[in-house]
Scaffold this motif. Sequence first.
Motif, short mmCIF file in Angstrom:
data_model
loop_
_atom_site.label_atom_id
_atom_site.label_comp_id
_atom_site.label_asym_id
_atom_site.label_seq_id
_atom_site.Cartn_x
_atom_site.Cartn_y
_atom_site.Cartn_z
N ALA A 33 71.78 6.02 64.34
CA ALA A 33 72.47 7.17 63.77
C ALA A 33 72.28 8.41 64.63
CB ALA A 33 71.96 7.43 62.34
N VAL A 34 71.06 8.63 65.11
CA VAL A 34 70.79 9.81 65.93
C VAL A 34 71.55 9.74 67.25
CG1 VAL A 34 68.97 10.98 67.24
CG2 VAL A 34 68.55 10.29 64.87
N GLU A 35 71.67 8.55 67.82
CA GLU A 35 72.34 8.40 69.11
C GLU A 35 73.86 8.51 69.00
OE1 GLU A 35 71.05 4.69 70.59
OE2 GLU A 35 68.98 5.34 71.02
N HIS A 36 74.43 8.23 67.84
CA HIS A 36 75.88 8.16 67.72
C HIS A 36 76.46 9.24 66.81
CE1 HIS A 36 74.78 4.11 69.11
NE2 HIS A 36 75.98 4.03 69.61
N ASN A 37 75.65 10.18 66.36
CA ASN A 37 76.16 11.22 65.48
C ASN A 37 76.86 12.31 66.29
OD1 ASN A 37 75.48 14.03 63.94
ND2 ASN A 37 75.87 12.39 62.50
N HIS A 38 78.05 12.72 65.84
CA HIS A 38 78.83 13.69 66.60
C HIS A 38 78.19 15.08 66.55
CE1 HIS A 38 82.05 10.84 67.30
NE2 HIS A 38 82.12 10.58 66.00
N ASP A 39 77.67 15.49 65.40
CA ASP A 39 77.05 16.81 65.30
C ASP A 39 75.84 16.92 66.22
OD1 ASP A 39 78.93 17.61 63.44
OD2 ASP A 39 77.72 16.96 61.73
N ILE A 40 75.07 15.86 66.31
CA ILE A 40 73.89 15.90 67.18
C ILE A 40 74.32 15.95 68.65
CG2 ILE A 40 71.93 14.52 67.98
CD1 ILE A 40 71.44 13.71 65.14
N ARG A 41 75.38 15.26 68.99
CA ARG A 41 75.88 15.33 70.37
C ARG A 41 76.34 16.75 70.70
NH1 ARG A 41 79.52 9.75 70.81
NH2 ARG A 41 77.76 8.29 70.90
N ILE A 42 76.99 17.42 69.73
CA ILE A 42 77.40 18.80 69.94
C ILE A 42 76.18 19.70 70.12
CG2 ILE A 42 78.53 20.77 68.84
CD1 ILE A 42 80.46 18.79 67.53
N SER A 43 75.14 19.46 69.33
CA SER A 43 73.91 20.24 69.45
C SER A 43 73.25 20.00 70.80
CB SER A 43 72.95 19.89 68.32
OG SER A 43 73.51 20.20 67.05
N GLN A 44 73.32 18.78 71.30
CA GLN A 44 72.75 18.50 72.63
C GLN A 44 73.50 19.25 73.72
OE1 GLN A 44 72.98 14.22 72.67
NE2 GLN A 44 70.96 13.96 71.72
#
Length: 430
Positions: A33-44
């Motif tokens: 989930a952490v690797e494929h979440n769109h919001d987390i990718r935006i935060s990265q």
Amino acid sequence: MNRTFITLIMLLTASSVGAQEMALTADDCMRYAVEHNHDIRISQLTQDTRRAERTGAIGAFLPSVNGSIGAQYNFGRAIDPETNTYTNVSTFYNGYSVQATLPVFDGFQRINQLRAAKASLLMGSSQLRAQQDELALQVFEAYCNVLYYQGTVKMAEEKREQSQLTLRQTQVMADVGQKSEADVAQMEAQLAGDDYEITRQQNELSTALLTLKQLMNYPERDSLVIVGEERSTQTLEEPSTLENPAVAAAAQNVIVAKRRLSMARGALSPSLSISGGISTTYNKMLHNETTGFRDQLDANRGEYIYASVSIPIFNRLENLTNIRRQRNNLRIAEEELEQKRDELVKLQLQAENDCEGFRKQTLQMQHKVEADSIAARLTTRKYEEGLSSAIDVQTSAATLLESRARLLQCRLLLALKQKLVNYYKGYPIL
């Protein structure tokens, strides 16, 4: 060739099916989930922007170098650059210059800007970790829900098997006159109710599995198999030296606000910079003989160095307004930090109380399940001997099923609360 091709296709199909059927643990689901979440990718990506801002703040300490090249063609009446007199001769003018500027003092604005950029980068890391942990907790909760409904489906299927066995026994006993047709009908109704309960629990399992896939951003058409134990495997840890990421982000935000306030105050002080450069020109009167290009560049070359002081006197109260704004932002950041700390203490105490409560409930439900199991076996034996009714058998079986389901729920909730307590103490979720 055809056989080889068909064999290769079968192997690839089998490997893809095996990959889709691979069972995932709770940690696997949270990492996915952490690797494929769109919001987390935006935060990265936002965090990468903060790194670029820190690099820019470091570069502000370096001198800036500018070069310029100009060309001018004069025709008709114009000023001769060499004699500074008017002439009617067409001329061509070419200039070159290189200048370097180094800011020496600016009220420590660049230093505070660099410190603010570093604090902002740390704040972004804490915010990213808090966002990842929040998603991981949601996935873990959804994972526990899937385990719960998998357990209830299994329990319902076991109850149906028991009901089928009891129905066959009742039919045999009715054939020899020991049970009535009403008892057979009652057992058939119980079996139908068990089928309904299995269908209902399977629907709940499908909904819980769909929720887990959505949180993981997992392909909904692919099968998802999870594995896990019904009992809790979590242990409570001692308080960690690490700070909770949400509180750490709020603390770094306070530092950022302090540095920006210092930058706003530094804008009131004078700034000093030094500059130096080299310039040269080339001039030619068209249709006339002139000195060569290289010779003119050497002859017209000049070097210079100068220092400048800028003193802010009045800029329509922009600096004072900015200082007031940054001071208020600092106070807001300090209040948010205290709020986060208070919320963390409350959440930790609530999670610890819930953890202790579910631990006691788990022990109590274990004893209740044991007692209900004995009661269900005795009731079934009495029913076989004609000492109890079909309603008694149905009631004892339903009570046992409810107790087992509540025991499973208590175990899963205990695991969730234990993970929350450890998280509030500073331990990472993953």
